[in-house]
Design an enzyme around this catalytic site. Sequence first.
Site, short mmCIF file in Angstrom:
data_model
loop_
_atom_site.label_atom_id
_atom_site.label_comp_id
_atom_site.label_asym_id
_atom_site.label_seq_id
_atom_site.Cartn_x
_atom_site.Cartn_y
_atom_site.Cartn_z
N GLU A 34 -18.11 13.17 7.75
CA GLU A 34 -17.28 12.82 6.59
C GLU A 34 -16.65 14.07 5.97
OE1 GLU A 34 -16.22 9.93 5.52
OE2 GLU A 34 -17.34 8.90 7.10
N CYS A 193 -1.58 1.45 9.24
CA CYS A 193 -0.86 1.61 7.97
C CYS A 193 -0.71 3.11 7.68
CB CYS A 193 -1.60 0.91 6.84
SG CYS A 193 -0.59 0.75 5.35
FE1 SF4 Z 1 0.44 -1.43 5.77
FE2 SF4 Z 1 1.27 -3.76 4.78
FE3 SF4 Z 1 2.42 -2.77 6.96
FE4 SF4 Z 1 -0.08 -3.67 7.03
S1 SF4 Z 1 1.75 -4.86 6.66
S2 SF4 Z 1 0.71 -1.78 7.96
S3 SF4 Z 1 -0.81 -3.09 5.00
S4 SF4 Z 1 2.44 -1.88 4.92
#
Ligand code: SF4
Length: 353
Positions: A34, A193
């Site tokens: 971590e 994301c």
């Molecule tokens: Fe990120 Fe929303 Fe795209 Fe998923 S849908 S990758 S949470 S921006």
Amino acid sequence: MNFAAKLIRWQQLHGRHNLPWQNTRDPYAVWLSEIMLQQTQVATVVPYYLRFLQCYPDIDSLALAPLDEVLALWSGLGYYARGRNLHQAAQMIVSQHGGEFPRDVAAIQQLPGIGRSTAAAIAVFAYGEHCAILDGNVKRVFARCFGIDGYPGEKNTETLLWHKAEQLLPKKETKGEIETYTQALMDLGATVCTRSKPQCTACPLQTDCIAFKERRVDQLPTPKPRKPLPQKETVLLLLLQHGEILLEKRPPTGIWGGLWCLPEMPLAENAAAYCMRQFGLKVQPLPELPPLDHSFTHFKLRIHPRPLQVVAHTPAARQNGAIWLAFEDALGAAIPTPVRRLLLPLNNNKNVK
Ligand code: SF4
């Protein structure tokens, strides 16, 4: 499926399962991973992590090691405070916890170099404790998924995000879920994301994601507000005689380092007295010019140009590091942009020359 269930299922199918620090309950190994993963990519961390564990397989061996040796092993990983804190924390664990890594998340957070999110991650992966994490990746996922505006480093936004993180934890009943859920958040932030070019089409949260629905993915999380740049003021002297202007060589470092520039004078100085003292020149003021604004990366500079006609040289007149140049030659020299902007109109004004 609720938020946690979707993430857990996604992690089982698409998450990362074979990182060297996964599938262990050893709090020392979890802690080490971590800390190394803070501000550093997985691919960089792996060889360091393996080497470190080989040299210092447990808390005792790390606590006994000389700090220089620990830092040498850390060399190349960057952010050396992490290595120093790790070493100091190992010694504290030996002296204050009998060599046993603390189990209580509040006690973990007391150790040097361990913040709230890192303490929670260690408690989850080492002990299966029910704690929420909120590192930079998770903040990004939450800000986008729930359309949370505001810079995440700002107190109110961070409090809101922590509240969300606590709320979304999976129920306590099912054994092993908290570990998978926590890993899912980390994996989603690191691989789907992502900061730029997120893979929304592969995201398990897409159907509910507010940023995706509102086409604001590129706007969230809200970037750090830019602080207004500090404003400084200075005076540049336009010393004129016989169609020539005095330029000074700037020191090699600092703004305009090594360039030819108009002599610079502090704002509070009297120009006539300054010219006499610095250059042995007697001067008369010419009509004022408006101030000129120039922006640097870290500050804005308001330049007050002072056109002055040289009327006499004292016997002690000296221009060390300075030269008189015809306007055309001055404009062809290595001069900074604001000086060029001041010289150009003067070059066209025959009265001034
Ligand atoms: Fe990120 Fe929303 Fe795209 Fe998923 S849908 S990758 S949470 S921006």
